[in-house]
Design a protein around this motif. Structure first.
Motif, mmCIF file in Angstrom:
data_model
loop_
_atom_site.group_PDB
_atom_site.id
_atom_site.type_symbol
_atom_site.label_atom_id
_atom_site.label_comp_id
_atom_site.label_asym_id
_atom_site.label_seq_id
_atom_site.Cartn_x
_atom_site.Cartn_y
_atom_site.Cartn_z
ATOM 1 N N GLY A 116 34.883 8.716 -2.916
ATOM 2 C CA GLY A 116 36.580 8.626 -3.601
ATOM 3 C C GLY A 116 36.635 9.925 -3.145
ATOM 4 N N VAL A 117 35.773 10.867 -3.428
ATOM 5 C CA VAL A 117 37.151 12.163 -2.726
ATOM 6 C C VAL A 117 37.174 12.754 -0.948
ATOM 7 N N LEU A 118 36.298 11.844 -0.848
ATOM 8 C CA LEU A 118 36.427 11.561 1.038
ATOM 9 C C LEU A 118 37.592 10.827 1.402
ATOM 10 N N ALA A 119 37.316 9.616 0.076
ATOM 11 C CA ALA A 119 39.120 8.909 0.685
ATOM 12 C C ALA A 119 40.807 9.803 0.680
ATOM 13 N N ILE A 120 40.541 10.250 -0.791
ATOM 14 C CA ILE A 120 41.732 11.200 -1.011
ATOM 15 C C ILE A 120 41.713 11.924 0.545
ATOM 16 N N ILE A 121 41.056 12.793 0.147
ATOM 17 C CA ILE A 121 41.389 13.876 1.784
ATOM 18 C C ILE A 121 41.753 13.108 2.973
ATOM 19 N N ALA A 134 32.847 8.034 -11.688
ATOM 20 C CA ALA A 134 33.208 8.565 -10.092
ATOM 21 C C ALA A 134 33.988 7.092 -10.507
ATOM 22 N N ASP A 135 34.218 6.150 -11.131
ATOM 23 C CA ASP A 135 34.919 4.762 -10.468
ATOM 24 C C ASP A 135 36.238 5.429 -10.619
ATOM 25 N N LEU A 136 36.454 6.033 -12.002
ATOM 26 C CA LEU A 136 37.861 6.142 -12.072
ATOM 27 C C LEU A 136 38.763 7.193 -10.332
ATOM 28 N N ILE A 137 37.647 8.114 -9.608
ATOM 29 C CA ILE A 137 38.235 8.571 -8.696
ATOM 30 C C ILE A 137 38.438 7.904 -7.733
ATOM 31 N N SER A 138 37.270 7.267 -7.090
ATOM 32 C CA SER A 138 36.917 6.298 -6.543
ATOM 33 C C SER A 138 38.145 5.019 -6.258
ATOM 34 N N PHE A 139 38.529 4.608 -7.139
ATOM 35 C CA PHE A 139 38.780 3.334 -7.398
ATOM 36 C C PHE A 139 39.736 2.985 -8.443
ATOM 37 N N GLY A 140 39.864 4.517 -9.012
ATOM 38 C CA GLY A 140 41.347 4.675 -9.865
ATOM 39 C C GLY A 140 42.237 5.347 -9.178
ATOM 40 N N LEU A 141 42.005 6.685 -9.000
ATOM 41 C CA LEU A 141 42.923 7.993 -8.612
ATOM 42 C C LEU A 141 43.250 7.915 -6.565
ATOM 43 N N ALA A 142 41.384 7.033 -5.793
ATOM 44 C CA ALA A 142 42.137 7.054 -4.586
ATOM 45 C C ALA A 142 43.325 6.540 -4.614
ATOM 46 N N PRO A 143 42.822 4.870 -4.437
ATOM 47 C CA PRO A 143 44.072 3.838 -4.258
ATOM 48 C C PRO A 143 45.285 4.051 -5.273
ATOM 49 N N PRO A 184 38.214 -5.741 -12.606
ATOM 50 C CA PRO A 184 36.920 -4.409 -13.102
ATOM 51 C C PRO A 184 37.987 -3.401 -11.257
ATOM 52 N N THR A 185 37.518 -2.387 -11.562
ATOM 53 C CA THR A 185 38.372 -1.167 -11.876
ATOM 54 C C THR A 185 38.312 -1.564 -9.328
ATOM 55 N N PRO A 186 36.522 -2.030 -8.921
ATOM 56 C CA PRO A 186 36.540 -1.818 -7.652
ATOM 57 C C PRO A 186 37.168 -3.405 -7.002
ATOM 58 N N SER A 187 37.474 -4.134 -7.676
ATOM 59 C CA SER A 187 38.208 -5.404 -7.232
ATOM 60 C C SER A 187 40.250 -5.193 -6.958
ATOM 61 N N ASN A 188 40.695 -4.175 -7.875
ATOM 62 C CA ASN A 188 42.184 -3.510 -7.857
ATOM 63 C C ASN A 188 42.067 -2.268 -7.021
ATOM 64 N N ALA A 189 40.917 -2.094 -6.612
ATOM 65 C CA ALA A 189 40.790 -1.008 -5.204
ATOM 66 C C ALA A 189 40.853 -1.817 -3.583
ATOM 67 N N SER A 248 43.351 2.846 -14.446
ATOM 68 C CA SER A 248 42.245 2.282 -14.295
ATOM 69 C C SER A 248 41.047 3.344 -15.514
ATOM 70 N N ALA A 249 41.599 3.988 -16.008
ATOM 71 C CA ALA A 249 40.768 4.774 -17.270
ATOM 72 C C ALA A 249 41.048 4.771 -18.497
ATOM 73 N N LEU A 250 42.036 3.219 -18.918
ATOM 74 C CA LEU A 250 41.615 2.685 -19.978
ATOM 75 C C LEU A 250 40.870 1.944 -20.237
ATOM 76 N N ARG A 251 41.026 0.829 -18.748
ATOM 77 C CA ARG A 251 39.976 -0.170 -18.633
ATOM 78 C C ARG A 251 38.606 0.569 -19.083
ATOM 79 N N LEU A 252 38.245 1.297 -17.485
ATOM 80 C CA LEU A 252 36.941 2.213 -18.144
ATOM 81 C C LEU A 252 36.249 2.464 -19.309
ATOM 82 N N ALA A 253 37.041 3.066 -20.163
ATOM 83 C CA ALA A 253 36.562 3.748 -21.579
ATOM 84 C C ALA A 253 36.598 2.431 -22.326
ATOM 85 N N LYS A 254 37.377 0.781 -21.579
ATOM 86 C CA LYS A 254 37.597 -0.222 -22.768
ATOM 87 C C LYS A 254 35.828 -0.398 -22.579
ATOM 88 N N PHE A 255 35.239 -0.772 -21.381
ATOM 89 C CA PHE A 255 34.365 -1.657 -20.801
ATOM 90 C C PHE A 255 33.409 -0.095 -20.908
#
Length: 236
Positions: free
Chosen positions: A18-23, A68-77, A131-136, A110-117
């Motif tokens: 996810g970090v590499l995707a952001i870069i 990890a999901d927050l970075i890869s499937f929340g922040l990056a997209p 799910p956050t991966p599907s949204n990404a 995404s953060a709210l979704r992951l916390a609720k999950f």
């Protein structure tokens, strides 16, 4: 020690992807984005699979997975969507200064979704909310399509401020919607229990045969449609 930490190592590989995707986004390397997304998806799938196979579930692993999901499937997209908003401003009418920041809704929800999950015990057999991966997958595919299309009409639609605004709001709300959606956790191998999954897989195959990588933009709407039709979580 290695056995106990192997799932966490896979989770951290997801985060690194996810970090590499952001870069790559900041460097304008849209050609690499789907590769890093694919890597994140694979590592996200494997960490849970390996943890179950080895019987090494841990609270640390649960927390790492969400981070990890927050970075890869929340922040990056979300950053990908922000860049697409900016591209829309450069290629058409000037946008209001605040509009690209609607993309921040994606990592926030995404953060709210992951916390609720992590606190929701209803999602053992099906998901509640997207799910956050599907949204990404949805966001990345539409942003990439907007950046690479040579069709003026398609570009005008995908880079239209109204479309990007609607995409930001609707995709974020889907993350936390009280909407039962199918998962791929299979406990019963009968046709009746798996028909929605089989139809989805067949639909994905057809989409890829017809549209190649652009099929990604239609997979999540198809997933939502099939979930609504078959209503997971309800007994027949």
């Amino acid at each position: 020690m290695f056995k106990r930490n192997l799932p966490n190592m896979l989770t951290l590989a997801n985060l690194a992807s996810g970090v590499l995707a952001i870069i790559a986004l900041f460097e304008g390397r849209w050609d690499l984005i789907l590769w890093f997304l694919g890597a994140s998806l694979v590592f996200d799938f494997l960490d849970g699979l390996v943890a179950r196979a080895l019987g090494v579930h841990s609270e640390l692993g649960l927390q790492l997975d969400s981070m990890a999901d927050l970075i890869s499937f929340g922040l990056a997209p979300g950053i990908a969507l922000f860049h697409t908003f900016q591209e829309a401003g450069r290629s058409g009418e000037p946008l209001p200064d605040f509009l690209p920041y609607l993309a921040l809704l994606v990592p926030i929800f995404s953060a709210l979704r992951l916390a609720k999950f992590n606190l929701d015990d209803r999602q053992e057999e099906f998901f509640i909310g997207l799910p956050t991966p599907s949204n990404a997958i949805l966001l990345y595919s539409l942003c990439l399509w907007a950046q690479t299309t040579s069709n003026p009409t398609t570009e005008a639609i995908l880079l239209h401020p109204f479309f990007l605004t609607a995409l930001s709001i609707i995709s974020s709300l889907l993350l936390v919607a009280e909407l039962p959606l199918m998962s791929f956790k299979i406990k019963d191998w009968s046709w009746k229990a798996n028909r929605s999954r089989i139809i989805l897989v067949l639909g994905i195959v057809v989409l890829f045969a017809l549209l190649r990588f652009r099929a990604l933009a239609f997979i999540i709407p198809l997933y939502l449609l099939i979930s609504l039709l078959f209503k997971p979580g309800k007994r027949a």
